[in-house]
Design an enzyme around this catalytic site. Structure first.
Site, PDB file in Angstrom:
ATOM      1  CE  LYS A  80       1.556  -4.503   3.670  1.00  0.00           C
ATOM      2  NZ  LYS A  80       1.325  -3.493   4.730  1.00  0.00           N
ATOM      3  CB  SER A 156       1.988  -5.231   7.850  1.00  0.00           C
ATOM      4  OG  SER A 156       1.412  -4.070   7.262  1.00  0.00           O
ATOM      5  CB  SER A 180       2.312  -1.213   8.112  1.00  0.00           C
ATOM      6  OG  SER A 180       1.670  -1.936   9.125  1.00  0.00           O
TER       7      SER A 180
END
Length: 466
Positions: A80, A156, A180
């Site tokens: 990420k 996220s 997330s």
């Protein structure tokens, strides 16, 4: 070799060991898949084909010599775009972050993967500074759901979830400050674990404080356990990190759930309205645990929705992460982020400490709860994936992403391990996740319970073909 994209990390390592295929084969297949899905799904901020193939060739030579570097040597992984990775910028979904600079340091979890020979495909999408439960940003645009491109991947860590679901590498590193890894894991039909806070070291420290965890996103619980065996070692840069894990998470997977005391809370005591298709799939998953010998009882944790306290902590963190930005830079921010920054700037130190008090009381209550129950099971999400490009479902009347994630952020407040396990689809064919929550430090137990569901065929979905 496209079938290689459907193999788990565990199976890839086995294949390398037996000489059935090489890391170069697997990495080429994963890169090809990433390039195929990118135009429609937008899972990646950046792919690095040249570096990945060079790493794969080095891995192949180690395997040829019978000297793999570690547990995931040659396995394609993604990261990420919140976590530092040397050799390229970590933009964090923000136009306020400059791409210039040395970028010469790895986050602890990235460093451990490097040491174990993982091959890095690229960086996955995130909302700006990971601030919300869907994935769109001023830098990368909207990331879409592998099962329905008109819908959100969640967030996220939405890019990571979409990449894993679609075969662009079996492992990805995500972060979880309010759900997330679990939100997109549920929406995209994969497994994701938020470990006990500190179990996976984090550096630099998150502006969102001790809400933010680093965790594995994977095809199944066995792959996540393998990844945890790599990334859970201590790192001196994280002053709040835990000591070494008690043992191998992989070795602890096969104990089953017979005799496990399971509390099943379908709606947190009526506090949450859960859609029927979600409720039915989660109930079937719970029945699967019972059939495997667990003692299941409907029981609710002893807390009310802590959303106001969470907002104080979360919005204050948003204000902190953007504190040094001038007026012109603030105009570049996601409008929703800019709004919560303004709210966070108004809280006092006493407001913040009062929110910390709420956390401590919740932690005490959950500690007592786990004196009676080994794990708590809930839906991961009360809904399935909604339309892409918005923070809240259309027509819901909700203002913020926390309005539709009531099962996730409470366990960031308490720092407990929590995983999402795919247990079916709703009437629209969209994935449903079951959440398994353990007491602090019971990460191995959460993984074991989830693995039992996979071993029994209760968990796991056919991969989408976006």
């Amino acid at each position: 070799m496209t079938e290689l994209t459907e193999l788990t990390a565990v199976r890839l390592v086995e294949g390398y060991r037996k000489g059935e295929f090489s890391p170069v084969d697997a990495v080429r297949a994963a890169l090809r898949r990433a390039e195929e899905i990118q135009p429609a799904v937008n899972a990646f901020v950046r792919l690095d084909e040249e570096a990945a193939l060079a790493q794969a060739a080095e891995s192949a030579e180690r395997w040829r010599r019978g000297e793999p570097a570690g547990l995931v040597d040659g396995v394609p992984v993604s990261v990420k775009d919140i976590l530092l990775m040397r050799g390229g910028p970590t933009l964090r979904g923000s136009r306020t972050v400059s791409a210039s600079g040395a970028w010469d340091e790895d986050a602890p979890s990235v460093a451990r993967l490097h040491e174990h020979g993982a091959v890095f495909l690229g960086r996955t999408t995130t909302p700006e500074f990971g601030w919300k439960g869907v994935t769109d940003s001023p830098v990368s645009g909207v990331t879409r759901n592998p099962y329905d491109l008109s819908r959100t991947s969640g967030g996220s860590s939405g890019g990571s979830a979409a990449a894993v679901a679609l075969g662009a590498g079996p492992l990805s590193l995500g972060t979880d400050g309010g759900g997330s890894v679990r939100i997109p894991g549920s929406f995209c039909g994969i497994f994701a674990l938020k470990p006990t806070y500190g179990r996976v070291p984090l550096y630099p420290a998150s502006a969102f404080g001790t809400l933010s965890h680093v965790g594995p996103m994977a095809r199944d619980a066995a792959d996540a356990a393998l990844m945890m065996d790599v990334i859970s070692g201590p790192d001196t840069r994280d002053w709040s990190g835990l000591g070494p894990a008690a043992g191998s998470y992989t070795d602890g997977l096969n104990g089953g759930v017979r005799g496990l005391r399971v509390a099943y809370s379908p709606s947190l005591g009526g506090q949450v309205a859960v859609r029927p298709g979600v409720a039915a799939a989660v109930r079937r998953g719970v029945e699967g645990l019972a059939a495997l010998g667990a003692y299941v009882e409907e029981a609710d944790p002893d807390f009310t929705d802590p959303v106001e306290a969470f907002h104080v902590l979360w919005f204050s963190g948003a204000a902190r992460v953007t504190q040094r930005l001038g007026p012109r830079q603030r105009e570049l921010l996601d409008p929703g982020l800019r709004e919560i920054v303004g709210l966070g700037e108004r809280f006092s130190a006493l407001d913040y400490l009062a929110a910390v008090d709420v956390r401590m009381e919740m932690g005490r209550r959950m500690g007592r709860f786990h004196d009676t129950y080994d794990v708590l099971v809930t839906p991961t999400m009360p809904i399935t994936a909604f339309e892409a490009g918005v923070e809240v479902p259309g027509g819901s009347g909700l203002r913020r992403w926390t309005g539709w994630t009531p099962f996730t952020y409470p366990f960031n407040m308490t720092q407990q391990p929590a995983a999402t396990v795919p247990v079916g689809v709703d009437g629209a064919g969209l994935p449903v996740g079951l959440q398994v929550v353990g007491a602090r430090h019971a990460d191995a137990l959460v993984l074991r319970a989830a693995h039992a569901l996979y071993a029994a065929g209760v968990a796991g979905l056919a991969p989408p073909r976006a």
